[in-house]
Structure formats: C-alpha cells, structure tokens
Write a protein that holds these residues in place. Sequence first.
Motif, PDB file in Angstrom:
ATOM      1  N   GLU A  45       0.847  -1.204   0.000  1.00  0.00           N
ATOM      2  CA  GLU A  45       0.000   0.000   0.000  1.00  0.00           C
ATOM      3  C   GLU A  45       0.878   1.247   0.000  1.00  0.00           C
ATOM      4  OE1 GLU A  45      -3.169   0.190  -0.354  1.00  0.00           O
ATOM      5  OE2 GLU A  45      -3.523  -1.983  -0.284  1.00  0.00           O
ATOM      6  N   THR A  46       0.563   2.170  -0.867  1.00  0.00           N
ATOM      7  CA  THR A  46       1.307   3.437  -0.855  1.00  0.00           C
ATOM      8  C   THR A  46       0.395   4.549  -1.330  1.00  0.00           C
ATOM      9  OG1 THR A  46       3.185   4.659  -1.761  1.00  0.00           O
ATOM     10  CG2 THR A  46       2.201   3.025  -3.206  1.00  0.00           C
ATOM     11  N   LYS A  47       0.628   5.743  -0.790  1.00  0.00           N
ATOM     12  CA  LYS A  47      -0.141   6.906  -1.244  1.00  0.00           C
ATOM     13  C   LYS A  47       0.738   7.795  -2.144  1.00  0.00           C
ATOM     14  CE  LYS A  47      -4.452   7.200   0.126  1.00  0.00           C
ATOM     15  NZ  LYS A  47      -5.484   7.406  -0.927  1.00  0.00           N
ATOM     16  N   ASP A  48       1.934   7.269  -2.459  1.00  0.00           N
ATOM     17  CA  ASP A  48       2.847   8.063  -3.290  1.00  0.00           C
ATOM     18  C   ASP A  48       2.576   7.759  -4.759  1.00  0.00           C
ATOM     19  OD1 ASP A  48       5.175   8.891  -4.807  1.00  0.00           O
ATOM     20  OD2 ASP A  48       6.117   9.235  -2.856  1.00  0.00           O
ATOM     21  N   PRO A  49       2.120   8.755  -5.533  1.00  0.00           N
ATOM     22  CA  PRO A  49       1.693   8.445  -6.908  1.00  0.00           C
ATOM     23  C   PRO A  49       2.801   7.856  -7.789  1.00  0.00           C
ATOM     24  CG  PRO A  49       1.685  10.827  -6.515  1.00  0.00           C
ATOM     25  CD  PRO A  49       1.907  10.180  -5.193  1.00  0.00           C
ATOM     26  N   LEU A  50       4.036   8.360  -7.631  1.00  0.00           N
ATOM     27  CA  LEU A  50       5.107   7.850  -8.490  1.00  0.00           C
ATOM     28  C   LEU A  50       5.417   6.386  -8.184  1.00  0.00           C
ATOM     29  CD1 LEU A  50       7.605  10.854  -8.642  1.00  0.00           C
ATOM     30  CD2 LEU A  50       6.117  10.040 -10.444  1.00  0.00           C
ATOM     31  N   ILE A  51       5.434   6.055  -6.881  1.00  0.00           N
ATOM     32  CA  ILE A  51       5.713   4.655  -6.491  1.00  0.00           C
ATOM     33  C   ILE A  51       4.535   3.770  -6.931  1.00  0.00           C
ATOM     34  CG2 ILE A  51       6.230   3.100  -4.572  1.00  0.00           C
ATOM     35  CD1 ILE A  51       8.433   5.132  -4.843  1.00  0.00           C
ATOM     36  N   LEU A  52       3.310   4.286  -6.763  1.00  0.00           N
ATOM     37  CA  LEU A  52       2.130   3.497  -7.133  1.00  0.00           C
ATOM     38  C   LEU A  52       2.146   3.176  -8.632  1.00  0.00           C
ATOM     39  CD1 LEU A  52      -0.518   2.150  -6.452  1.00  0.00           C
ATOM     40  CD2 LEU A  52      -1.661   4.350  -6.571  1.00  0.00           C
ATOM     41  N   SER A  53       2.608   4.135  -9.422  1.00  0.00           N
ATOM     42  CA  SER A  53       2.699   3.903 -10.867  1.00  0.00           C
ATOM     43  C   SER A  53       3.638   2.730 -11.163  1.00  0.00           C
ATOM     44  CB  SER A  53       3.213   5.170 -11.545  1.00  0.00           C
ATOM     45  OG  SER A  53       2.846   5.164 -12.891  1.00  0.00           O
ATOM     46  N   CYS A  54       4.759   2.663 -10.421  1.00  0.00           N
ATOM     47  CA  CYS A  54       5.692   1.532 -10.578  1.00  0.00           C
ATOM     48  C   CYS A  54       5.018   0.226 -10.145  1.00  0.00           C
ATOM     49  CB  CYS A  54       6.954   1.751  -9.740  1.00  0.00           C
ATOM     50  SG  CYS A  54       7.939   3.126 -10.302  1.00  0.00           S
ATOM     51  N   VAL A  55       4.247   0.298  -9.045  1.00  0.00           N
ATOM     52  CA  VAL A  55       3.548  -0.899  -8.551  1.00  0.00           C
ATOM     53  C   VAL A  55       2.621  -1.440  -9.650  1.00  0.00           C
ATOM     54  CG1 VAL A  55       1.818  -1.708  -6.883  1.00  0.00           C
ATOM     55  CG2 VAL A  55       3.711  -0.248  -6.117  1.00  0.00           C
ATOM     56  N   VAL A  70      -1.149   8.138 -12.658  1.00  0.00           N
ATOM     57  CA  VAL A  70      -1.502   6.872 -11.993  1.00  0.00           C
ATOM     58  C   VAL A  70      -2.865   6.398 -12.494  1.00  0.00           C
ATOM     59  CG1 VAL A  70      -2.241   5.869  -9.791  1.00  0.00           C
ATOM     60  CG2 VAL A  70      -0.148   7.202  -9.905  1.00  0.00           C
ATOM     61  N   ARG A  71      -3.829   7.309 -12.523  1.00  0.00           N
ATOM     62  CA  ARG A  71      -5.180   6.927 -12.927  1.00  0.00           C
ATOM     63  C   ARG A  71      -5.193   6.446 -14.388  1.00  0.00           C
ATOM     64  NH1 ARG A  71      -9.219  10.216  -9.464  1.00  0.00           N
ATOM     65  NH2 ARG A  71     -10.635   9.963 -11.221  1.00  0.00           N
TER      66      ARG A  71
END
Length: 1201
Positions: free
Chosen positions: A537-547, A595-596
């Motif tokens: 779980e992360t709220k960081d958009p750049l990391i979430l994009s990698c996820v 991200v979206r």
Amino acid sequence: MSWDPVSTLCEQLVKAVTVMMNPASTQRYRLEALKFCEEFKEKSPVCVPCGLKLAEKTQTAIVRHFGLQTLEHVVKFRWNTMARLEKVYLKNSVMGLISNGTQDILEEESHIKDVLSRIVVEMIKREWPQHWPDMLKELDTLSKQGETQTELVMFILLRLAEDVVTFQTLPAQRRRDIQQTLTQNMDKIFSFLLDTLQQNVNKYRRMKMDASQELKAQANCRVGIAALNTLAGYIDWVAMSHITADNCKLLEMLCLLLNEPELQVGAAECLLIVVSRKGKLEDRKPLMVLFGDVAMHYILSAAQTADGEGLVEKHYVFLKRLCQVLCSLGSQLCALVGSESDVEIPSNLEKYLKAFLAFTTHPSQFLRSSTQITWGALLRHDVLSRDPVFLAIIPNYLRASMTNLVKVGFPSKTDSPSCEYSRFDFDSDEDFNCFFNSFRSQQGEVIRTACRLDPRTGFQMAGEWLKYQVSTPVETGPMNSKTSEGNCSIFSPSFVQWDAMTFFLESTISPMFRTLDKEEIPVSEGIELLQLVLSYETKDPLILSCVLSNISALFPFVTYRPEYLPEVLSKLFASVTFEIAEESKAPRTRAVKNVRRHACSSIIKMCRDYPQLVLPNFDTLHNHVKQLLSNELLLTQMEKCALMEALVLISNQFKDYERQKAFLEELTSPVVTLWLSDEMKRVLMNPEAFIQYVGADNRIGDPGADDPCGLNRSRISFCVYTILGVVKRARWPASLEEAKAGGFVVGYTANGNPIYRNPCSVQVLKLFDNLLALIRTHNNLYLPEVVARMGENFAKTLDMMEVEKNAILGLPQPLLELYDSPGYKTVLERMQGFFCTLYDNCFHILGSAGSSMQQDFYTVEGLATELLNSAFLNLDNIPDYRLRPMLRVFVKPLVLSCPSEHYETLICPILGPLFTYLHMRLSQKWQVINQRSLLCSDEDTAEDNPESQEMLEEQLVRLLTREVMDLIAVCCVSKKGVEQNSPVTGDGDDEEMMSTEVPPPSSSELTELGKCLMKQENICSALLITAFTSLSWKDTLSCQRTTTHLCWPLLKQVLTRNSMIAEAVTWFFTSVLKGLQVHGQHDGCMAALVHLAFQIYEALRPRYAELKAVMEQIPEIQKESLEQFDSKLLNVTLQKVTDKRRKDNFKRLIAGCIGKPLGEQFRKEVHIRNLPSLFKKVKPSIESDTLDNPEDGALIALFEP
C-alpha cells in the motif's frame, strides 16, 4: 641606389596584413587592406619573390603565414601557366624553407607548419610521381636533419593521404596515379613511419629521465605524436599485410605506448582504427594476437592507470578510446569465431570479458552505454553464447545492469559519482535525460537477450530486488520542497530505485515465458511476488505507478492461477480513482493523473491480451465500471471511455453477434440519449450555438478560474471518446468458423471473401449524422466571422498547443519536476486542449470506421457528399497543423481500407477535388517561403513575424508536404518488397540524413486505385502536376521519396496512352531539371533526380524532339557531346553501351543545372592537369614520336634534385 619593387611591395603588404589582424583597426581600413592583399595574390607578377621574402624567419608569424599562403595560392591557381624554371625555383625554395627556414620544433607556430606542409602537398598533387620521381627520397633526406624537419615530413605525408584517399580532392586520374604509387612504395613509407616512431619514442623515454634534456625530450615526443597521427591517416586503407608485418610489430608498439601518458591517446586512436577494419576474414585473423596475454596486460594496465588518477579530461578521453578499442575487438571476435577462418575462442576470453565488464560498471554513464551494442552482439553469437566462460559472466552483466538502470548522473546534481562525468559529456539535464532514455531502452534489449540464455538467474535477481524495494521504507530525498505530503519527486532515491527495478523485472519476465517450457516456469515464485505487490500500500503516486507496472509485468503468472484475477482487478480499480487527499479542491497533480491513466491502460491491456482469462469475470468487471460511471464527476471523460473500451474488448469474446450487439446498445445508451437530444443537435449544427455552449464566446470578459461551461465540454468529449472507443475495439471473431457460427458473416464478395458485420455498426451509424455536423461546425470555427465572435481571448484557443510547437521544432520537452505540483490550467488552456483533442478524435473515428464497419460504412447513402460537406468544408481557413492530422488519421485509412467496388463512387469524388486543392495550397505556401528567402532583408516583416514563428510555419509546410506526398504514394503506388504504408517522419525528426545511394530503377507499380484515379482526367492532372512541381520545393526528404517512388510510375501510365502534347513533356522534363537546381547539392536527391531525368529523356526523346531544345538551354552544355549522345540514342541499330555508362554521360551533359552547396557556389576552381599516364600502354603515334620531344624529356626531369 636602385629601387627594389619587391622590397617596397613587401613593406606595403606587411602594413596591410598588420592592419587586417589588428583588433583596433576600423572596418573600412580592414576592408581596404584585405582588398589590397587579395588583388596582390590574384594579379601581381612578383607573388613568388614577395611570398618568399615575407616567409623569412625574421618576420612576425602573422606576416610569415601570409607569405606562405601567397605561395600556396600560386601553386593552386597559377601552376599550369608557370614556366618550368619558375616551378623548379619555387619547389627548391619551399624545400629550403623546410630545411632551414622555420623556427625550432617547440617554438614554431602550428599554423606555419600546417601551411608549409600544404604547399608541398599541392606540388606533389600536380607533379608526383611522373615529374618528381625522387620526392620520397627528398623527404627522407630532410627528415635526417632533425626533429623540426621530421615533424614537417610527417605533416606532409598525412596531408597527402587525407587529400588523395580520405577526402579525394583531386581529379580521378591524378588520384589513381598517386594512390597506386603510394601503394607501390608502402613498404618503404610504413617502415619509415615505424622507424621514426620507434627512434623518437626511445629517445624520449631516455631523455625524459634527465632534467637537463627536457626540451630535447619534448621535441622527440612531438615527433612521436606526429608519427602516430600520420600512421592513423594510413592504417585504415593500406593492405592489412603492412599492419601485421614482422609478427605484428606495429600492434605491439601501439600496445606498449598505451602506458605512455603523452602518447597514449594517439596510440589508442591508431589501435582503434586497426581493430575497426573490415575486409576479408582471413586478413583479419592476425588481430586475434590482441587477445594474447601481453596485449591484454598492456590494455588493462593502461585502463587501470588512467582510471586511478581521478577525473582528468585527458585521461577520460583516453578511457573512451580504450573502451571503443575493446568494443571493436568484440566485433572482430564475433566476426572471426565460428566463421570459415577457423579461429578458436581465445583462452583469454575471461580476461577480456572482465575488462569489458569494468567499463560497463564505470561511473561514467557514457562509457557504460558505449559497451551495450557489443554485449548484444556477443550474447547473440551462435558459438560464443554457448561457451561456459561466457555464460558464467552473464549474472555479472545482469548485476551491473541493475545498477546501470538507475537514473542518476544528471549534470546539475551531485547525488552520484556519475554526475561529475556527465558534466563532461552533456550540456544540460535535458540532454542527459534524452541520452539516458535511449541508453535504457538499449539495455532492455540486451537484458532480454541475456535472459534468453539464462532465464532463471535474471528472474531470480529481479524477484530479490522487488522484495527488497517492498520492504524498504520510502526515502523522498532532499529534492522535495514543493510538496507538503512528502511524496517522491522523479529524482527521489526511492523512486529512481523503484523505476529501475520495474524496468528490470519487465525485461526479465517476457524472455523467461518465451524460453522456458510451460512446466519449467517458476509459477509459485511469480505468484508470491504478485501477492507482495498487490498487498503493498502506498499513497505516493510515483511509487504506485511503478507498482501498477509490476502488476502488469507479473500478470502472465495469473494465467496459471486464475483465482488471483479478482485481486488484481480490485487493485487496478482502486487506482483508477486514486487521490492523494480525498475531497481536495485543488486540481490533481500530473503524477496523480498519470496513476489513474496508467491503471486504465493496464485494464485495457489485460483485456486485450488475455480476454479469455478475463471473460469469466465479465460481470464483476461490468458492475465495477457501471458503479464508477454512475457518478459523473468521479472520473474524467477519458478514464470513463478507457473502462468502456475494456468492456468492449471482452465482449468480443462473446462470439455471438446478437448478444454483443445488445450489450453495446446497453453500454452506449447514455451516450445515444445525450448525443441525439434536441439541445445537442442544436449545438452541434450551429457554430454560434456551439461556441456559446462550450464557453468560447466573448461573454466571459476575463477567462480566469471561472469555468461555467466545463461540464458541457466534458459531455461532448465523453460522447466522442465513447464512439471512438467502440469503433476502435468492437470486432468480429478472427476465425471464420466462429464468425459464421456467431452470426457475423452476412455474405461473400465476388472473389469469395467473407463480408462481416460489426455489432457496433447499428449504434454508431445512429450517431453518425451528428458527428459529421460536429466536424462541419468545428471546421467552420475557423471562419473569420466566427473567430471574430470568439473575441481576441478565445480565438487563441484554436492555435497550436505549445507541446505541438516544440515537437515540430524538435525542441526537447522540459524535465518534469512538475510531477508533484497541481496542474492548474487556465480556462483558455483547457479550451485549447479540448478543441485540439476533439478535432483529432473526430477524424480518428472517421478513419477507423472503414476498417471497423466495412460495408455498413461504405454503403451509407451519399457518403461521398456527406464527407465533402463536413470534413472537407472551409479548408481554406483550416491551418496546416489541423490539416495534417486530418490527412493522416482520416483520409489515408479511409483509402486503404476501402473495397475496390467503392473507388468510383466514394474515393474518386473525394480525392479529385482534394488533390487539386492541396496542390494549389502547397504551391502558394512554397511561393511565400521562396519569396521570403529572397526578401529576407525586408525589415518590416521581421517585427510582426519573429524568426521562430517563421521557422515554425516553414517546418509545418514541410511536414504537410510530406503528408500530402505520402498520401498520394499510398493511393497510387505499391512498392515491391517494401511495406506500403511507411509512416511519415514524426514531427521535428527531420531525418535529414539522406540516402546517398543511387536508387535502383523505380520498382513501384500503380495500385488498382492508382489506375482508377489516373483514368480520370482532372485527378490525373492534379497528381502529375503535384508530383513534378514538388521536386523543386525545398524539402529534400519529400523530393527524394517522390522522385524515387512516384514520378515515373505516374508518368509511365500516361505514356501508354500516347496522348501527351509536347508542352506537357517539356514541362515534366524541365520540372526535374529545376529540382536538380534546388536539390543538386544533396547526393541522395541528386542521384534520384538524375536517374529520373535520364529515364524521361531516353523514353521520350525519340518521340519529342522538343526535349533536345530543353537540353540546349542548360548552362555550359557542350553541344558536340549532346549531338553525339542524341545520335547514339536515336540510332536503333547501334549496340547500346551499359546503362551506367549512358547515365554517367547524361549526368555530365546536365551538370550545368545541378545545384551546388552554398560553400562551393563562389569557390574559385582549382584545375589540376593530368600527367602522362603511368599505367596504360599508349599506342605509338606514327606522325610524331612524342617521346623524342626534348621539351618532354626536360619535363620528366623537372623535379629531379
């Protein structure tokens, strides 16, 4: 006391030269002095005595240089008119200057040495070997006088090789004479160069130990450097036997010199040229000696020493050369091992690979990237890639790649040892960013190749790295003052690691699935990694994009364990509505939007690539989407449509026409209701109502933050996006049997091909009239009265966007440190984006409709008229940047997917007026550009139209021209063996690297459509006139493509009818000659145009005598040669000489109209006369025996010492 004119003139010249070179002189004085000096060089009868007097050692360097330049001018331009004794006197004087007319080697200015060597080379080019047989002996004698003379001799030999072999700046026969004589004497020349190098290096090494001999040592070092530079001028073209003579003595010396700091760069240059040699494999075999212990030891120790001394520019340049040497050695290894030359894998392969790996792990990103191509070649090599020693190095390479994929080393930063090196290699962060992106994609290719050889190791490393990243806390780094939430920026330590790890994982998984058998795939490890990512779980958009990227990369494992699909879907859907701060009023940041968008495209990709896997979960997916769509403000229009596209992709798996049709009706019903409502019809039909509805009329005085019509715009966007998504994605089954069973086949064409129906046709065609109305209205927005109604503010929203401008001008996009700042856009910016996207999407729909709906679309009643009254309306006011995408995304696909039975009724009525209009429009645009370049001194225009605007307009006209010519080519010709639908070059990517090969006779044939168009008089004229006029428009790329593929097939089609009038024939021929005038300076264009002119003249001259009259008007044409060429062409009984000979003769005839580059247009011609042939046996003449002529005997003895 007698008056000496030479001395007086020399005094005046000294004054003039001093005035010219004095920075304090006024412009007028300087010009007068320059004029005096130039007139002296051109006209004075005493140039030689004056030049020699000015070149004396007592004069200043500037004056001596002018004196020597004068002598060079005499040799270049007066040699052919000089008396024999004058030539002898000048030659002896110059050799005297080399002998004792220059300062010591360490004191003399380099420009003096350079001009002196040039004079000697100019004399050699005119007299050696026939009239100066002892030239080499004289140079040898000079070199024995000392270091000063030896260095000059080196300069002379190098300059001679460059002029004769590298640049070939002299007539063919003289070049042949000199090169053959050089080759005959190469043993002597080579041993002279090597002895000079060896002696001077030995002396230098001895003397540099003794402080009292420092100057002597420096002199020997200078000569050593000159000898290496001269060797470099010969090594790449002499026979390989000279390089490998005496047990490869040269290579041994070069390897030894790699450890000599003053000489190492020159030695590395020479070594690089040797190991880069192509040619017969047998000749290259001796180069394998460089894999021996001794050579490897020297190369490695030199690299270690240079690297160990920190970052010094000189050492860094040397490291780059050494790296290139190792790369080229790798290429030689790939060429020789496993070929017929039976070369074994060297025993030192491991040592070589470790040395090469050291460059791959060096802090310099440039050095790392330099090794990639060679790694790729080694990994793909049949024999080497199976060698145990090589296989053992693959894990080390992969480990190095893990480091190399991390994007660090920006020149403006200090967060990595790479930064310091980047400051040497890159001008800016943008420059580095651009380099790193291409370096990374290159690495991806090599990693994939490595993982095909060792799939498990790569995947295992990627898995460990992923686990490490998931368990490590996020570190945002110091770069993050902008965001209060403490999220990463694109430079944050955590993000660059996540980003690199994601790329590495993606690069290792696809080759593993391709290489391993089904049962060997490590499914449980893959699923374990997938679970880790899903639960992260992360709220960081750049990391979430990698996820999200990791989920997509690991998704193939779900095909083995479908029970994990719901989890994947729920993670993706959660990301579709991702927000950093819920209920925040601030606009979303670029990173959040990404991200979206990323989540949406992941869902589409999954549905596109694994539809069978997703089909059982269709209802879940459908409910998810319905729920999201029910809230109008939750998603952007683009996000809504992306999710609908995913559903359409899965519905293709129903393989049941009625069921899919019913589903598509349900899915699109909100759009149908909205699109067909009375209000929407009113808005779409009328430009005034439209601009009022979208908020672009002048009612808003200050278009600030207030945007009451945003929702209206988004409704129109939603409808258009949805129609596009459905048209693009809805399809019938690929298998004919399944299509028949599902009710998709409605009949067969005359030649037996099935006719399909698309389940979306009924719905889309309902919406079709309003779509055409919108396009008509959009085109009418550019009418002056509508623009006036929009007012000054909103009229700008029809302009080109900044992003488009930058792309067209080839400007790099700025580095996005803006990822974390909210994307505040003004109403104007939003409106501009809306108009631009709307225009493109409407034409995408029309372009896709043909291939998607086939006969349902092409049989729409009055389709040609409908399209002419909407898409092609008001073209006069449509700017170039809007016309271009229309041609590319609508007209081209419409033509390509149209069945031949609709050519007459649909394509011809559209293309006829369109091609006529486009020719008129482009001719006017090019006329303006040509006039502008003629009147560029006109000051008035410069103020309203800044240069950047002019450049943009001109580049746009070029790109539009290419688009039009490409469209004509797609319609008319099919290139044999070439993919027909070649894409037009992207914006700004000018691809100005023209092909310089002479194109083969055009193998293009007319397509069925081409023949159909050419039957119609008006279209035929428009096509021919556009194709031939475009040859003289100033766009080389368009000219070359049109000449090579289009002009001849079109003209040939008309020739078969025998109906052409003489004026037309002369116009076509003249157009090609005009093209040569404009583009003759570009080798590729020139070759293609000469070939076309030759084809036309050969084919049409027998029928049209008028072509000869055109030829007679060519400047400087030789009438006798033309008569001769003509009579041979017209004499049918005569046996024809080869095509190439005829074409070469023709090219010589038309040389007067072939344009030259600007630099050559005003250059004074240098004429070098041919000497008596060295190698041909001349038939003895009966009338007079020329060899008995005493004057000739004297000529041959002319330069004997």
